[in-house]
Design a protein around this motif. Structure first.
Motif, short mmCIF file in Angstrom:
data_model
loop_
_atom_site.label_atom_id
_atom_site.label_comp_id
_atom_site.label_asym_id
_atom_site.label_seq_id
_atom_site.Cartn_x
_atom_site.Cartn_y
_atom_site.Cartn_z
N LEU A 52 -2.60 -3.90 -0.75
CA LEU A 52 -2.05 -3.33 -1.98
C LEU A 52 -3.12 -2.57 -2.76
O LEU A 52 -2.84 -1.50 -3.33
CB LEU A 52 -1.45 -4.44 -2.84
N ALA A 53 -4.32 -3.10 -2.79
CA ALA A 53 -5.41 -2.46 -3.53
C ALA A 53 -5.78 -1.12 -2.90
O ALA A 53 -6.04 -0.14 -3.62
CB ALA A 53 -6.62 -3.38 -3.59
N ARG A 54 -5.79 -1.05 -1.57
CA ARG A 54 -6.13 0.21 -0.90
C ARG A 54 -5.10 1.29 -1.22
O ARG A 54 -5.46 2.42 -1.57
CB ARG A 54 -6.19 -0.02 0.61
N ARG A 55 -3.84 0.94 -1.08
CA ARG A 55 -2.80 1.94 -1.32
C ARG A 55 -2.74 2.34 -2.80
O ARG A 55 -2.52 3.50 -3.14
CB ARG A 55 -1.46 1.40 -0.85
N ALA A 56 -2.93 1.36 -3.69
CA ALA A 56 -2.94 1.68 -5.12
C ALA A 56 -4.10 2.59 -5.47
O ALA A 56 -3.97 3.51 -6.29
CB ALA A 56 -3.00 0.40 -5.93
#
Length: 468
Positions: free
Chosen positions: A439-443
């Motif tokens: 989630l952090a990468r995509r965000a």
């Protein structure tokens, strides 16, 4: 009454002097709009080098520059705007053509059967004759009350409005292409992030397989890891569809047929995040093409009032005709075949059912509507720029926070895997850490794209015309 050369000269001099009188109708003055000296959100320092026509070059993407240049040559929206500009040019030229005397040449020949009995001349034979004519006609509207001058003023203002709309169309096209190019880069980066997530899932499944072979975990952990891998992999087709849609949209904007040729590819690394134009004064909005177009449209509508008011007053037209008429071509150009007429024609409106005054009221209402549109355009422009500054600040702040979140999430994933390998952690802990990292990468990718688009929106909002 016979017109002598002296009498005609006096009439011409008098009417020419009268034609120089002031035009009826209101004189246009640019509306006064209250503007602060600067935008409070903008600060006092910044980069203004790219505030102007080629603001998209600030992103340092040579492929983007090339695409915008191609679009400005081939896009149907630009072609439509240019055609509207050419139409306004022609209308302006036609309006100015009416300021000169009109000269028409007339020539013709006819064969006629003359029935003398129809005119009460009994006993005369019916004859057939040929008649030939050649001549010139000259007419000139004195425009005493300036209706034609107001019409020319309106035509010039409409030409200016179309010029600014044409420039606005180019800036809008460039903004759309820039945003779509960034969207392609974001979609590619998200797709790469999902591919990395799937690789992490495969790595986690490999950890589970080794632990299962050593008898350290149950088969339930394998099922959980396989389920997570399948779930994350299912995101890839949707992201590929999003990328293909953005590439098709970019082709349409550039003027290419989607599906013909290789799709255009961008990466986030292709773009630099330029400094925002933070010291742009509010007065710069006076150079925005949409504001200038709205002002020119208001000018045209104001001039149209004068056109309609002039219709209420007498119209004087000078006209003269010189005609050669003969029954034989051989004598057509002899002096004995010549005839002429010369004199003024006065048209005075007396009764028209109130139509002319209704036209004046309509023109006045159109001017009020144009004024409202102008003020609404200014308000929208201020709102766009203010929102763009706020969005740039918020997008930059979010980008910094999510970058920190990504670093922490990836470190947490590394530690969770090590703990699972040594038996000190659980698979659920690894999957949860992996989910947080994903989630952090995509965000973070989306935040980078949002920041770039916010800057592009700001540059587009403060861009001006070449003469602005």
């Amino acid at each position: 009454m016979r017109w002598s050369k002296t009498a005609f000269g006096l009439l011409l001099a008098t009417t020419t002097a009268l034609s120089g009188c002031a035009s009826v109708g209101p004189q246009f003055a640019p509306p006064q709009v209250e503007m602060p000296p600067h935008f409070p959100e903008a600060g006092t320092t910044g980069d203004e080098r790219h505030v102007g026509e080629r603001w998209w070059s600030a992103f340092g993407a040579s492929q983007l520059d090339a695409l915008v240049d191609e679009a400005l040559r081939n896009s149907p929206s630009v072609a439509e705007a240019d055609a509207a500009l050419d139409t306004a040019h022609a209308a302006r030229d036609a309006a100015f053509g009416g300021a000169f005397p009109r000269i028409d040449a007339v020539t013709g020949g006819e064969r006629a059967r003359v029935n003398a009995a129809a005119f009460g001349f009994e006993g005369f034979p019916t004859v057939e004759v040929s008649r030939y004519t050649a001549g010139l006609g000259v007419s000139y509207d004195l425009d005493l009350f300036g209706g034609q001058r107001r019409a020319r003023e309106s035509a010039v203002a409409r030409l200016e409005a179309e010029f600014f709309r044409s420039h606005a169309a180019r800036l809008t096209l460039a903004a759309d292409i820039t945003a779509t190019a960034i969207e392609i880069a974001v979609a590619r980066a998200e797709l790469e992030a999902i591919e990395r997530i799937v690789e992490d899932d495969a790595q986690t499944l490999d950890l589970v397989e080794r632990a299962l072979a050593a008898g350290a975990v149950a088969n339930l952990d394998r099922i959980r890891a396989q389920s997570q891998l399948a779930q994350d992999a299912s995101e890839m087709p949707r992201m590929r569809s999003r990328l293909a849609g953005a590439q098709s949209q970019l082709s349409i904007l550039v003027g290419r047929t989607p599906g013909v040729g290789a799709p255009v590819v961008f990466a986030l690394d292709d773009f630099e995040a330029p400094l925002t134009p933070q010291s742009v004064p509010s007065a710069l909005l006076r150079g925005r093409p949409d504001i200038l177009a709205a002002e020119a449209a208001l000018h045209a509508a104001t001039a149209d009032i004068g056109v309609r008011v002039a219709d209420l007053y007498p119209q004087i037209r000078l006209s003269g005709d010189y005609t050669q008429t003969s029954l034989s071509p051989d004598t057509l150009f002899q002096y004995s075949s010549a005839g002429w007429s010369l004199g003024p024609t006065i048209r005075l409106p007396i009764f028209n059912g109130g139509a002319l005054r209704a036209e004046v009221r309509r023109a006045e209402a159109e001017a009020r509507r144009a004024d409202a549109r102008y003020r609404a355009t200014v308000l929208r422009a201020f709102g766009q720029v203010t929102d763009a500054y706020v969005e740039v600040a918020l997008a930059g702040e979010q980008h910094d926070l999510l970058r920190q979140s990504l670093v922490l999430a990836e470190e947490n994933l590394r530690l969770s895997r090590r703990a699972y390998e040594t038996g000190a952690g659980t698979l659920l802990g690894v999957i949860d850490a992996q989910r947080q990292a994903s989630l952090a990468r995509r965000a973070h990718v989306r935040a980078v794209g949002a920041h770039l688009i916010a800057i592009a929106t700001l540059y587009s909002a403060v861009s001006t015309t070449p003469n602005g």
